[in-house]
Design a protein around this motif. Sequence first.
Motif, PDB file in Angstrom:
ATOM      1  N   ILE A  91      43.021 -56.218 -62.129  1.00  0.00           N
ATOM      2  CA  ILE A  91      42.374 -57.394 -61.530  1.00  0.00           C
ATOM      3  C   ILE A  91      41.022 -57.023 -60.941  1.00  0.00           C
ATOM      4  O   ILE A  91      40.032 -57.761 -61.082  1.00  0.00           O
ATOM      5  CB  ILE A  91      43.296 -58.012 -60.470  1.00  0.00           C
ATOM      6  N   ALA A  92      40.967 -55.874 -60.270  1.00  0.00           N
ATOM      7  CA  ALA A  92      39.688 -55.426 -59.713  1.00  0.00           C
ATOM      8  C   ALA A  92      38.664 -55.175 -60.804  1.00  0.00           C
ATOM      9  O   ALA A  92      37.485 -55.518 -60.661  1.00  0.00           O
ATOM     10  CB  ALA A  92      39.908 -54.164 -58.887  1.00  0.00           C
ATOM     11  N   GLY A  93      39.098 -54.595 -61.909  1.00  0.00           N
ATOM     12  CA  GLY A  93      38.172 -54.356 -63.013  1.00  0.00           C
ATOM     13  C   GLY A  93      37.634 -55.643 -63.609  1.00  0.00           C
ATOM     14  O   GLY A  93      36.451 -55.734 -63.958  1.00  0.00           O
ATOM     15  N   VAL A  94      38.489 -56.656 -63.718  1.00  0.00           N
ATOM     16  CA  VAL A  94      38.032 -57.950 -64.254  1.00  0.00           C
ATOM     17  C   VAL A  94      37.011 -58.584 -63.310  1.00  0.00           C
ATOM     18  O   VAL A  94      35.995 -59.149 -63.752  1.00  0.00           O
ATOM     19  CB  VAL A  94      39.240 -58.871 -64.484  1.00  0.00           C
ATOM     20  N   LEU A  95      37.252 -58.497 -61.999  1.00  0.00           N
ATOM     21  CA  LEU A  95      36.298 -59.069 -61.034  1.00  0.00           C
ATOM     22  C   LEU A  95      34.956 -58.339 -61.094  1.00  0.00           C
ATOM     23  O   LEU A  95      33.891 -58.982 -61.049  1.00  0.00           O
ATOM     24  CB  LEU A  95      36.891 -58.988 -59.625  1.00  0.00           C
ATOM     25  N   ILE A  96      34.989 -57.021 -61.177  1.00  0.00           N
ATOM     26  CA  ILE A  96      33.726 -56.268 -61.254  1.00  0.00           C
ATOM     27  C   ILE A  96      32.994 -56.583 -62.551  1.00  0.00           C
ATOM     28  O   ILE A  96      31.753 -56.695 -62.576  1.00  0.00           O
ATOM     29  CB  ILE A  96      34.024 -54.762 -61.121  1.00  0.00           C
ATOM     30  N   VAL A 119      14.139 -55.137 -63.907  1.00  0.00           N
ATOM     31  CA  VAL A 119      14.682 -53.878 -64.445  1.00  0.00           C
ATOM     32  C   VAL A 119      15.907 -53.440 -63.650  1.00  0.00           C
ATOM     33  O   VAL A 119      16.947 -53.053 -64.215  1.00  0.00           O
ATOM     34  CB  VAL A 119      13.596 -52.791 -64.438  1.00  0.00           C
ATOM     35  N   LEU A 120      15.806 -53.505 -62.319  1.00  0.00           N
ATOM     36  CA  LEU A 120      16.956 -53.122 -61.493  1.00  0.00           C
ATOM     37  C   LEU A 120      18.140 -54.053 -61.709  1.00  0.00           C
ATOM     38  O   LEU A 120      19.296 -53.625 -61.676  1.00  0.00           O
ATOM     39  CB  LEU A 120      16.545 -53.111 -60.017  1.00  0.00           C
ATOM     40  N   GLY A 121      17.857 -55.332 -61.933  1.00  0.00           N
ATOM     41  CA  GLY A 121      18.944 -56.273 -62.183  1.00  0.00           C
ATOM     42  C   GLY A 121      19.684 -55.987 -63.473  1.00  0.00           C
ATOM     43  O   GLY A 121      20.923 -56.056 -63.531  1.00  0.00           O
ATOM     44  N   TYR A 122      18.942 -55.646 -64.509  1.00  0.00           N
ATOM     45  CA  TYR A 122      19.596 -55.287 -65.776  1.00  0.00           C
ATOM     46  C   TYR A 122      20.467 -54.034 -65.607  1.00  0.00           C
ATOM     47  O   TYR A 122      21.617 -53.986 -66.067  1.00  0.00           O
ATOM     48  CB  TYR A 122      18.550 -55.047 -66.865  1.00  0.00           C
ATOM     49  N   ILE A 123      19.921 -53.019 -64.949  1.00  0.00           N
ATOM     50  CA  ILE A 123      20.673 -51.764 -64.794  1.00  0.00           C
ATOM     51  C   ILE A 123      21.921 -51.989 -63.943  1.00  0.00           C
ATOM     52  O   ILE A 123      23.020 -51.523 -64.272  1.00  0.00           O
ATOM     53  CB  ILE A 123      19.769 -50.678 -64.182  1.00  0.00           C
ATOM     54  N   GLY A 124      21.759 -52.708 -62.827  1.00  0.00           N
ATOM     55  CA  GLY A 124      22.915 -52.974 -61.972  1.00  0.00           C
ATOM     56  C   GLY A 124      23.981 -53.799 -62.664  1.00  0.00           C
ATOM     57  O   GLY A 124      25.181 -53.528 -62.528  1.00  0.00           O
ATOM     58  N   GLY A 125      23.567 -54.799 -63.416  1.00  0.00           N
ATOM     59  CA  GLY A 125      24.540 -55.611 -64.140  1.00  0.00           C
ATOM     60  C   GLY A 125      25.279 -54.818 -65.205  1.00  0.00           C
ATOM     61  O   GLY A 125      26.495 -54.967 -65.381  1.00  0.00           O
ATOM     62  N   ILE A 126      24.557 -53.945 -65.915  1.00  0.00           N
ATOM     63  CA  ILE A 126      25.204 -53.125 -66.938  1.00  0.00           C
ATOM     64  C   ILE A 126      26.169 -52.131 -66.297  1.00  0.00           C
ATOM     65  O   ILE A 126      27.271 -51.883 -66.820  1.00  0.00           O
ATOM     66  CB  ILE A 126      24.143 -52.399 -67.777  1.00  0.00           C
ATOM     67  N   PHE A 127      25.810 -51.572 -65.150  1.00  0.00           N
ATOM     68  CA  PHE A 127      26.718 -50.665 -64.445  1.00  0.00           C
ATOM     69  C   PHE A 127      28.037 -51.369 -64.110  1.00  0.00           C
ATOM     70  O   PHE A 127      29.121 -50.812 -64.301  1.00  0.00           O
ATOM     71  CB  PHE A 127      26.058 -50.151 -63.173  1.00  0.00           C
ATOM     72  N   GLU A 128      27.930 -52.573 -63.593  1.00  0.00           N
ATOM     73  CA  GLU A 128      29.135 -53.292 -63.204  1.00  0.00           C
ATOM     74  C   GLU A 128      29.959 -53.730 -64.417  1.00  0.00           C
ATOM     75  O   GLU A 128      31.198 -53.702 -64.381  1.00  0.00           O
ATOM     76  CB  GLU A 128      28.763 -54.501 -62.351  1.00  0.00           C
ATOM     77  N   VAL A 129      29.292 -54.123 -65.479  1.00  0.00           N
ATOM     78  CA  VAL A 129      30.031 -54.524 -66.684  1.00  0.00           C
ATOM     79  C   VAL A 129      30.789 -53.332 -67.262  1.00  0.00           C
ATOM     80  O   VAL A 129      31.981 -53.433 -67.604  1.00  0.00           O
ATOM     81  CB  VAL A 129      29.061 -55.121 -67.721  1.00  0.00           C
ATOM     82  N   LEU A 130      30.121 -52.193 -67.353  1.00  0.00           N
ATOM     83  CA  LEU A 130      30.793 -51.009 -67.893  1.00  0.00           C
ATOM     84  C   LEU A 130      31.915 -50.538 -66.982  1.00  0.00           C
ATOM     85  O   LEU A 130      33.021 -50.210 -67.443  1.00  0.00           O
ATOM     86  CB  LEU A 130      29.774 -49.888 -68.107  1.00  0.00           C
ATOM     87  N   GLY A 131      31.647 -50.477 -65.676  1.00  0.00           N
ATOM     88  CA  GLY A 131      32.681 -50.025 -64.744  1.00  0.00           C
ATOM     89  C   GLY A 131      33.886 -50.937 -64.724  1.00  0.00           C
ATOM     90  O   GLY A 131      35.036 -50.472 -64.730  1.00  0.00           O
ATOM     91  N   GLY A 132      33.659 -52.250 -64.722  1.00  0.00           N
ATOM     92  CA  GLY A 132      34.781 -53.177 -64.721  1.00  0.00           C
ATOM     93  C   GLY A 132      35.558 -53.150 -66.022  1.00  0.00           C
ATOM     94  O   GLY A 132      36.800 -53.226 -66.022  1.00  0.00           O
ATOM     95  N   PHE A 133      34.855 -53.023 -67.143  1.00  0.00           N
ATOM     96  CA  PHE A 133      35.544 -52.989 -68.436  1.00  0.00           C
ATOM     97  C   PHE A 133      36.413 -51.745 -68.576  1.00  0.00           C
ATOM     98  O   PHE A 133      37.569 -51.824 -69.015  1.00  0.00           O
ATOM     99  CB  PHE A 133      34.517 -53.041 -69.562  1.00  0.00           C
ATOM    100  N   VAL A 134      35.870 -50.599 -68.190  1.00  0.00           N
ATOM    101  CA  VAL A 134      36.643 -49.362 -68.296  1.00  0.00           C
ATOM    102  C   VAL A 134      37.834 -49.394 -67.342  1.00  0.00           C
ATOM    103  O   VAL A 134      38.939 -48.952 -67.687  1.00  0.00           O
ATOM    104  CB  VAL A 134      35.731 -48.159 -68.010  1.00  0.00           C
ATOM    105  N   MET A 135      37.651 -49.915 -66.141  1.00  0.00           N
ATOM    106  CA  MET A 135      38.763 -49.986 -65.195  1.00  0.00           C
ATOM    107  C   MET A 135      39.849 -50.938 -65.688  1.00  0.00           C
ATOM    108  O   MET A 135      41.044 -50.704 -65.472  1.00  0.00           O
ATOM    109  CB  MET A 135      38.249 -50.416 -63.820  1.00  0.00           C
ATOM    110  N   ALA A 136      39.444 -52.027 -66.352  1.00  0.00           N
ATOM    111  CA  ALA A 136      40.428 -52.988 -66.861  1.00  0.00           C
ATOM    112  C   ALA A 136      41.218 -52.444 -68.037  1.00  0.00           C
ATOM    113  O   ALA A 136      42.239 -53.035 -68.406  1.00  0.00           O
ATOM    114  CB  ALA A 136      39.728 -54.291 -67.265  1.00  0.00           C
ATOM    115  N   LEU A 137      40.775 -51.338 -68.636  1.00  0.00           N
ATOM    116  CA  LEU A 137      41.534 -50.735 -69.738  1.00  0.00           C
ATOM    117  C   LEU A 137      42.885 -50.205 -69.283  1.00  0.00           C
ATOM    118  O   LEU A 137      43.739 -49.896 -70.109  1.00  0.00           O
ATOM    119  CB  LEU A 137      40.737 -49.597 -70.384  1.00  0.00           C
TER     120      LEU A 137
END
Length: 281
Positions: free
Chosen positions: A132-137, A174-192
Motif C-alpha cells: 500500500i505504501a508503494g502504491v501511494l508513493i 528539472v527538479l520536478g522531473y527528477i523528484g517525480g521519477i524517483f518516487e515513481v521508481l521507488g513506489g513501483f519497486v516497493m509495490a513488487l
Amino acid sequence: MQSNFRRNEREWVRTSMRTPGILIFGMVMAPCGWILNLVTTVAPNWRTLQGFTNLPPDRVYEQGIFDICIASTATERQQCNQQDTAYFSNNIINIAKGMMLASLIVTLIGIALAIPGVRCWRTRPQWTICTIAGVLIFCSGVLTIIPVAWYTHILSDITSNTQRIDVRVGYCIVLGYIGGIFEVLGGFVMALGCCRCCGGKNRGERPIEQVLGSRSQPQRTPRRVDVPSLTPTRSGAASSIPESNRYSLDDDVSFPRAKSPAARSGISNPSFNGKPYDADL
C-alpha cells in the motif's frame, strides 16, 4: 485444506533477517523525491523571462506557481512578491498548486505507512502495508510529473502582464522531473512485494527445498566393511595337542631360545647326563 494452506505457507523461507532490497530502495528514493518536489513547489523558477524592451538587458523575471521574483544577472539580489494577475489566472497555475501539494502529502503518508512495514527486527516484513505504501508513493510521483510536464508543454503559451522576448525553462522543472521519477521508481519497486517473483529474491526468500538441500533427503547408512582381525586365535586343534608335544613344537624354531632363569643361575638339570660346555655356563 488447512494442512495444504500451512504447507504453502512454508514453501518459502527467509535466508536472513535483513530488510529486502526492494524495500530499502523504496525507502531511499521516496524521501529524496519528496525533497526535490518540495523545492520545486516553493521555489519561484518554473520559467524565466528575459529580453525586455523597456527594462535593462540584465533583468530576469523568475516565475513559479506561488511567487514571482525579479533578479539581475549582474547581482544576486532578488525582489520577490511581484504581482502578475494575468499569470496567476492561468488554469495550469491553479492545477499545479493543487497537484504539487497533494503529491507532498501523499508521499508523507506513504513513507509513514512504510516505516512500520519494513522493520528489520520482525520475522518478515508486513508485505500488505509495504505494498500500500508503494502504491501511494507511486501515485505521488505521478501527481508531480503531470503538472510539470503540462507546464513544460505550454511554456510559451502561458500569459503574463510582462512583455517578454525570450522564455526559458527554470530549474524547478528539472527538479520536478527528477523528484517525480524517483518516487515513481521507488513506489513501483516497493509495490513488487505484493507478489513473489524472480525466484523469491525480491522478498529476500528462497524455496525451502534449496535451503534444506540434502537435509531433506533420507540419510544413507554407511556400508559396513569387515576388516580381518590382527590378533591370532587359537583353534581347537591346537588346544588338543598334548602338553609335552607343545614344548617340542616350540623348540622347532630357526633361532636359539633364551635361557631359562634356572640355567642362567647355574642350577643344572639332574636328568641331564652329558658334559657341560662353555656355552652352557
